[in-house]
Design a protein around this motif. Structure first.
Motif, PDB file in Angstrom:
ATOM      1  N   MET A 158       3.052   6.962  -7.956  1.00 38.66           N
ATOM      2  CA  MET A 158       3.585   5.845  -7.176  1.00 38.66           C
ATOM      3  C   MET A 158       2.439   5.001  -6.603  1.00 38.66           C
ATOM      4  SD  MET A 158       6.997   6.207  -7.021  1.00 38.66           S
ATOM      5  CE  MET A 158       8.286   7.443  -7.107  1.00 38.66           C
ATOM      6  N   ALA A 206       8.135  -0.467  -1.576  1.00 39.45           N
ATOM      7  CA  ALA A 206       8.713   0.682  -2.275  1.00 39.45           C
ATOM      8  C   ALA A 206       9.603   0.252  -3.438  1.00 39.45           C
ATOM      9  CB  ALA A 206       9.503   1.554  -1.295  1.00 39.45           C
ATOM     10  N   ASP A 207      10.407  -0.787  -3.254  1.00 38.57           N
ATOM     11  CA  ASP A 207      11.284  -1.246  -4.331  1.00 38.57           C
ATOM     12  C   ASP A 207      10.473  -1.777  -5.513  1.00 38.57           C
ATOM     13  OD1 ASP A 207      13.618  -0.567  -3.002  1.00 38.57           O
ATOM     14  OD2 ASP A 207      13.775  -2.520  -2.011  1.00 38.57           O
ATOM     15  N   LYS A 216       9.140   1.178  -7.467  1.00 37.20           N
ATOM     16  CA  LYS A 216      10.165   1.767  -8.324  1.00 37.20           C
ATOM     17  C   LYS A 216      10.346   0.948  -9.597  1.00 37.20           C
ATOM     18  CE  LYS A 216      12.960   3.630  -4.500  1.00 37.20           C
ATOM     19  NZ  LYS A 216      14.263   3.505  -3.801  1.00 37.20           N
ATOM     20  N   ASN A 263       8.580   6.911   3.688  1.00 35.94           N
ATOM     21  CA  ASN A 263       9.264   6.755   2.404  1.00 35.94           C
ATOM     22  C   ASN A 263       9.268   7.982   1.502  1.00 35.94           C
ATOM     23  OD1 ASN A 263       9.856   3.658   2.236  1.00 35.94           O
ATOM     24  ND2 ASN A 263       7.749   3.801   2.976  1.00 35.94           N
ATOM     25  N   ASP A 310      12.789   9.475   0.187  1.00 28.71           N
ATOM     26  CA  ASP A 310      13.488   8.536  -0.692  1.00 28.71           C
ATOM     27  C   ASP A 310      12.815   8.443  -2.054  1.00 28.71           C
ATOM     28  OD1 ASP A 310      15.295   6.189  -1.327  1.00 28.71           O
ATOM     29  OD2 ASP A 310      13.347   5.191  -1.380  1.00 28.71           O
ATOM     30  N   LEU A 311      11.495   8.338  -2.058  1.00 31.38           N
ATOM     31  CA  LEU A 311      10.791   8.169  -3.330  1.00 31.38           C
ATOM     32  C   LEU A 311      10.762   9.463  -4.144  1.00 31.38           C
ATOM     33  CD1 LEU A 311       7.888   5.746  -2.379  1.00 31.38           C
ATOM     34  CD2 LEU A 311       9.959   5.258  -3.685  1.00 31.38           C
ATOM     35  N   TRP A 355      14.105   9.570  -5.763  1.00 33.68           N
ATOM     36  CA  TRP A 355      14.145   8.600  -6.860  1.00 33.68           C
ATOM     37  C   TRP A 355      13.355   9.095  -8.062  1.00 33.68           C
ATOM     38  CZ3 TRP A 355      10.464   6.017  -9.609  1.00 33.68           C
ATOM     39  CH2 TRP A 355      10.912   4.983 -10.445  1.00 33.68           C
ATOM     40  N   TRP A 356      12.175   9.670  -7.817  1.00 38.90           N
ATOM     41  CA  TRP A 356      11.353  10.209  -8.915  1.00 38.90           C
ATOM     42  C   TRP A 356      12.140  11.244  -9.710  1.00 38.90           C
ATOM     43  CZ3 TRP A 356       6.753   9.951 -11.514  1.00 38.90           C
ATOM     44  CH2 TRP A 356       6.322  11.091 -12.190  1.00 38.90           C
ATOM     45  N   GLU A 404      15.593   9.362 -11.243  1.00 37.02           N
ATOM     46  CA  GLU A 404      15.498   8.177 -12.072  1.00 37.02           C
ATOM     47  C   GLU A 404      14.327   8.208 -13.055  1.00 37.02           C
ATOM     48  OE1 GLU A 404      17.813   5.916 -12.036  1.00 37.02           O
ATOM     49  OE2 GLU A 404      18.886   6.757 -10.329  1.00 37.02           O
ATOM     50  N   PHE A 405      13.158   8.545 -12.563  1.00 36.14           N
ATOM     51  CA  PHE A 405      11.997   8.454 -13.468  1.00 36.14           C
ATOM     52  C   PHE A 405      11.932   9.651 -14.417  1.00 36.14           C
ATOM     53  CE2 PHE A 405       7.574   8.726 -14.793  1.00 36.14           C
ATOM     54  CZ  PHE A 405       7.305   7.399 -15.126  1.00 36.14           C
TER      55      PHE A 405
END
Length: 349
Positions: free
Chosen positions: A177, A193-194, A197, A335, A338-339, A342-343, A346-347
């Motif tokens: 990130m 952050a957005d 992503k 963050n 949240d990240l 998301w990782w 999503e990733f």
């Protein structure tokens, strides 16, 4: 040069620590149990080999090793706030997590009275609740026999010509990130952050990097030439090369990202005096000479004198040092959850 810690040198270096602890807390008997939370694998093996076995245990202490993953160790420390007694005396930690844990008021302060060798630690690495031990920078690595057009910047991780060639470590998702943030804004200040992503999804589409659980699996993939480009600490890439991987570290055009490893002492530890002894022992210069030549991290104790060839390989040039980016601790404090979610969703999917 002998890389074994002499008993005479050790006793001279730690006499002050024992005396200071005795003065602050009353009579302190050598020995006892020290609960230490650490990574497993070669990281723990070297901790045992160069410090715990020849120094700590020889002084009569019993080291109880709580080996677990990075996030699990952090969670245990946070959870211990609700307990009358903590579960560990010392935790091996990086500077970013130490920052977070200190903000949550889970750590004891550590000063030179308790840990005398702190006076010899690079001052800009220190904080009141963190004992720096060794440090390096997050950079690029590649196989020179497989890639003639070598990557020169983190931005090359988004270049479609490298599709299927790149391997990333899942355990170090946060550094990926940060790399995206450098690609976007050339700095780790004021990260969006957005935007990070979105940039990471662009990387996934462009180069489809392989994700490995941690260092060891990434190293094996480099050895097998399953991947030929990786990001990791310069220290780890040098270690991979020493262990047979055909990989060369490249300092990225954007600059590397600092990483500092060291120790924290969670509040309410079962044996805080022993924990202070442990922290001081692991700053032993002779032990750090031996460790650095195996781990390839720069030692935080300035009294550690490496052989010239090792120092040249491990250290950053003055220009590289100047261009190292400090990690955005406050950003991660806000963050991180949240990240990470998301990782994972999503990733990695």
């Amino acid at each position: 040069m002998s890389y074994q810690t002499s008993r005479r040198g050790f006793l001279a270096g730690t006499a002050g620590a024992v005396a200071a602890i005795c003065g602050a807390r009353g009579a302190h008997a050598a020995g006892g149990q020290i609960v230490v939370a650490n990574w497993g694998g070669d990281w723990n093996d070297r901790t045992v080999q160069f410090f715990e076995a020849p120094i700590v245990e020889k002084e009569g202490y019993t080291v109880v090793r709580d080996l677990d993953g990075f996030d699990q160790r952090r969670t245990k420390i946070i959870a211990s706030r609700r307990l009358p007694r903590g579960s560990m005396d010392v935790a091996h930690m990086d500077d970013a997590t130490a920052f977070e844990l200190n903000a949550l008021e889970t750590l004891d302060a550590i000063d030179e009275t308790a840990v005398p060798r702190l006076k010899d630690v690079v001052q800009q690495l220190r904080t009141p609740t963190f004992v720096p031990w060794q440090y390096s920078g997050w950079v690029l690595g590649y196989n020179p026999d497989k890639i003639k057009d070598a990557p020169k910047s983190f931005a090359d991780l988004w270049d479609p010509k490298y599709k299927g060639m790149i391997g990333l470590s899942d355990a170090h998702w946060f550094h990926h990130m940060e790399v995206a943030a450098l690609k976007i804004g050339k700095t780790l200040d004021n990260i969006d952050a957005d935007a990070v992503k979105a940039s990471m999804l662009e990387m996934k589409k462009a180069t489809n990097p392989r994700i490995y659980p941690n260092h060891l699996q990434q190293e094996q993939a480099l050895k097998n030439e399953e991947i030929v480009i990786a990001t990791n600490y310069k220290a780890r890439l040098l270690q991979f090369a020493a262990e047979g991987a055909n990989v060369v570290p490249i300092y990225p055009a954007e600059g590397g990202i600092t990483i500092i490893f060291g120790f924290v002492m969670p509040k309410k530890g079962p044996n805080p005096d022993a924990g202070k002894f442990y922290c001081n022992a692991l700053l032993d210069p002779d032990g750090l000479v031996a460790l650095a030549q195996k781990s390839f991290y720069s030692p935080a104790n300035v009294k550690t004198v490496l052989p010239e060839a090792a120092a040249k390989k491990i250290a950053f040039t003055a220009e590289e040092q100047k261009n190292l980016h400090n990690r955005p601790h406050a950003f991660w404090l806000k963050n991180r959850n949240d990240l990470l979610d998301w990782w994972n969703k999503e990733f990695k999917s």
